[in-house]
Design a protein around this motif. Structure first.
Motif, mmCIF file in Angstrom:
data_model
loop_
_atom_site.group_PDB
_atom_site.id
_atom_site.type_symbol
_atom_site.label_atom_id
_atom_site.label_comp_id
_atom_site.label_asym_id
_atom_site.label_seq_id
_atom_site.Cartn_x
_atom_site.Cartn_y
_atom_site.Cartn_z
ATOM 1 N N LEU A 30 53.923 -95.237 43.396
ATOM 2 C CA LEU A 30 53.619 -93.957 42.753
ATOM 3 C C LEU A 30 52.273 -94.025 42.029
ATOM 4 O O LEU A 30 51.454 -93.096 42.120
ATOM 5 N N VAL A 31 52.049 -95.127 41.320
ATOM 6 C CA VAL A 31 50.788 -95.272 40.580
ATOM 7 C C VAL A 31 49.595 -95.332 41.540
ATOM 8 O O VAL A 31 48.563 -94.682 41.321
ATOM 9 N N LEU A 32 49.714 -96.102 42.619
ATOM 10 C CA LEU A 32 48.618 -96.219 43.581
ATOM 11 C C LEU A 32 48.316 -94.878 44.231
ATOM 12 O O LEU A 32 47.153 -94.511 44.419
ATOM 13 N N GLY A 33 49.372 -94.141 44.590
ATOM 14 C CA GLY A 33 49.163 -92.815 45.176
ATOM 15 C C GLY A 33 48.441 -91.894 44.213
ATOM 16 O O GLY A 33 47.533 -91.143 44.600
ATOM 17 N N GLY A 34 48.821 -91.946 42.940
ATOM 18 C CA GLY A 34 48.141 -91.131 41.941
ATOM 19 C C GLY A 34 46.686 -91.525 41.757
ATOM 20 O O GLY A 34 45.813 -90.663 41.607
ATOM 21 N N CYS A 35 46.398 -92.829 41.781
ATOM 22 C CA CYS A 35 45.016 -93.297 41.625
ATOM 23 C C CYS A 35 44.126 -92.790 42.754
ATOM 24 O O CYS A 35 43.006 -92.311 42.515
ATOM 25 N N VAL A 36 44.604 -92.909 43.981
ATOM 26 C CA VAL A 36 43.820 -92.458 45.130
ATOM 27 C C VAL A 36 43.565 -90.960 45.052
ATOM 28 O O VAL A 36 42.438 -90.478 45.245
ATOM 29 N N SER A 37 44.607 -90.201 44.730
ATOM 30 C CA SER A 37 44.471 -88.752 44.682
ATOM 31 C C SER A 37 43.491 -88.306 43.601
ATOM 32 O O SER A 37 42.608 -87.472 43.841
ATOM 33 N N VAL A 38 43.608 -88.878 42.403
ATOM 34 C CA VAL A 38 42.778 -88.413 41.293
ATOM 35 C C VAL A 38 41.313 -88.770 41.493
ATOM 36 O O VAL A 38 40.414 -87.979 41.157
ATOM 37 N N GLN A 39 41.011 -89.920 42.082
ATOM 38 C CA GLN A 39 39.615 -90.309 42.242
ATOM 39 C C GLN A 39 38.926 -89.557 43.387
ATOM 40 O O GLN A 39 37.757 -89.194 43.271
ATOM 41 N N PHE A 40 39.636 -89.319 44.464
ATOM 42 C CA PHE A 40 39.034 -88.505 45.511
ATOM 43 C C PHE A 40 38.907 -87.054 45.054
ATOM 44 O O PHE A 40 37.962 -86.359 45.423
ATOM 45 N N VAL A 227 40.766 -79.233 43.806
ATOM 46 C CA VAL A 227 40.606 -80.263 42.776
ATOM 47 C C VAL A 227 41.843 -80.326 41.889
ATOM 48 O O VAL A 227 42.297 -81.408 41.505
ATOM 49 N N ALA A 228 42.420 -79.157 41.564
ATOM 50 C CA ALA A 228 43.611 -79.120 40.716
ATOM 51 C C ALA A 228 44.771 -79.876 41.351
ATOM 52 O O ALA A 228 45.461 -80.647 40.687
ATOM 53 N N VAL A 229 44.985 -79.663 42.649
ATOM 54 C CA VAL A 229 46.088 -80.336 43.332
ATOM 55 C C VAL A 229 45.826 -81.839 43.423
ATOM 56 O O VAL A 229 46.698 -82.658 43.130
ATOM 57 N N MET A 230 44.591 -82.216 43.815
ATOM 58 C CA MET A 230 44.271 -83.620 44.024
ATOM 59 C C MET A 230 44.160 -84.402 42.720
ATOM 60 O O MET A 230 44.563 -85.573 42.643
ATOM 61 N N SER A 231 43.599 -83.766 41.680
ATOM 62 C CA SER A 231 43.298 -84.506 40.455
ATOM 63 C C SER A 231 44.284 -84.273 39.322
ATOM 64 O O SER A 231 44.235 -84.988 38.314
ATOM 65 N N SER A 232 45.158 -83.286 39.447
ATOM 66 C CA SER A 232 46.094 -83.001 38.359
ATOM 67 C C SER A 232 47.539 -82.957 38.824
ATOM 68 O O SER A 232 48.354 -83.769 38.394
ATOM 69 N N VAL A 233 47.870 -82.001 39.699
ATOM 70 C CA VAL A 233 49.272 -81.780 40.060
ATOM 71 C C VAL A 233 49.896 -83.036 40.653
ATOM 72 O O VAL A 233 50.918 -83.537 40.164
ATOM 73 N N LEU A 234 49.295 -83.564 41.717
ATOM 74 C CA LEU A 234 49.879 -84.713 42.407
ATOM 75 C C LEU A 234 49.822 -85.996 41.571
ATOM 76 O O LEU A 234 50.863 -86.634 41.346
ATOM 77 N N PRO A 235 48.642 -86.413 41.076
ATOM 78 C CA PRO A 235 48.612 -87.694 40.357
ATOM 79 C C PRO A 235 49.390 -87.692 39.052
ATOM 80 O O PRO A 235 50.072 -88.673 38.731
ATOM 81 N N TYR A 236 49.330 -86.600 38.278
ATOM 82 C CA TYR A 236 50.050 -86.583 37.007
ATOM 83 C C TYR A 236 51.557 -86.613 37.225
ATOM 84 O O TYR A 236 52.298 -87.237 36.465
#
Length: 318
Positions: A30-40, A227-236
């Motif tokens: 879960l953490v790795l998936g969030g890291c990838v999503s938020v940085q891209f 950006v909202a989906v990739m950097s907020s909704v999914l990773p958070y």
């Protein structure tokens, strides 16, 4: 939004391994998936800044993310204690401050160094929160990689941008703490949705004042939603779920992966080259994160105290 079976459960006691086939490696994924999503997502946000400005991008990101989470989660507003609301408001303030400060930094300095300086907050938290010396050693190894990724120093960076990045790191540490507390007090992702709404409400007046009509251009709105989906909704969401099953100290050390992932995102999306020194830095932060995870797995295999000796949170009356 699909949630793991443990999503509504209270956080596991410090040192206890989550149950299930994959054990502690479930929250690691879960953490790795969030890291990838938020940085891209951050890399996409950098391309959006010339259209809407740093504050405008943050505003679009938080508003769209709040709308999505509120519609999907439909959190209940009644039945929560004053402590519940205090926790979720603090989580929202930390989330909004973290985003505002980081995008101000990204507008002044390159993405890689910005994330490198920001990750110092979680690294400091990992040392302060951990009760084992070995976690301090992993954090120190990650810190070496962080500074290597910054080219061995930050003297050539804009000092204001660097200050914004370090401040964002402090808010990131607060975000980790209040995310874990919110996850224990609210079911599923309800607390996250409410905290995102708090962050959006706080940022909206500032974004309108700075960017005005630029925020309603169709192309800008579409990119802002992405950006909202990739950097907020999914990773958070992924991070909140992970913090229910992983101690904050281990989570904080794993955040040292962020500069490495940011460098990869910068290379693929922003055409930022990666040097041999940068590759060595990535190897160090990955080694530190793997070491922290293996340490946590080893602790989980140790004898867990009897149920009556484990202090469990008392459920709030809803």
């Amino acid at each position: 939004m699909a949630q793991p079976e443990v999503a509504g459960a209270p956080a596991a006691p410090e040192g206890a391994a989550p149950k299930g086939r994959w054990g502690a490696f479930g929250p690691v994924g879960l953490v790795l998936g969030g890291c990838v999503s938020v940085q891209f997502g951050a890399a996409v946000a950098v391309t959006l800044m010339p259209r809407a400005g740093a504050v405008g991008v943050v505003t679009l990101r938080l508003v769209f993310a709040a709308i999505v989470l509120l519609v999907v989660c439909r959190p209940k507003l009644r039945g929560h204690s004053r402590a519940d609301w205090g926790t979720v408001v603090a989580f929202g303030v930390a989330m909004g401050g973290m985003n505002m400060l980081f995008y101000q930094a990204a507008a002044r300095i390159p993405l890689g160094p910005a994330v490198t300086l920001e990750v110092l907050g979680p690294l400091a938290l990992s040392v302060l929160a951990s009760r084992r010396l070995v976690n301090a050693l992993w954090a120190g190894l990650a810190l070496c990689g962080v500074f290597l990724l910054g080219g061995g120093g930050f003297g050539g960076l804009d000092l204001v941008g660097a200050a914004f990045a370090v401040s964002a790191g402090g808010m990131w540490a607060a975000y980790i703490v209040f995310s874990a507390r919110t996850g224990r007090r609210f079911p599923q992702a309800d607390g996250l949705a409410l905290a995102m709404a708090v962050a959006a409400v706080l940022s909206l007046p500032i974004g309108i004042a700075e960017s005005g009509s630029k925020l309603v251009v169709p192309t800008t709105l579409a990119l802002g939603a992405a950006v909202a989906v990739m950097s907020s909704v999914l990773p958070y969401t992924l991070e909140l779920l992970a913090l229910r099953r992983m101690p904050a100290s281990t989570f904080a050390v794993m955040m040292s992966l962020e500069p490495a992932i940011a460098a990869l995102a910068g290379f693929l999306i922003l055409d930022q080259a990666l040097s041999a020194l940068g590759a060595l830095a990535i190897a160090l932060v990955i080694a530190a994160s793997i070491g922290a995870v293996r340490t946590q797995v080893g602790r989980g295999r140790a004898k867990v105290p009897e149920p009556e000796t484990v202090k469990r949170p008392v459920p709030e009356v809803k």
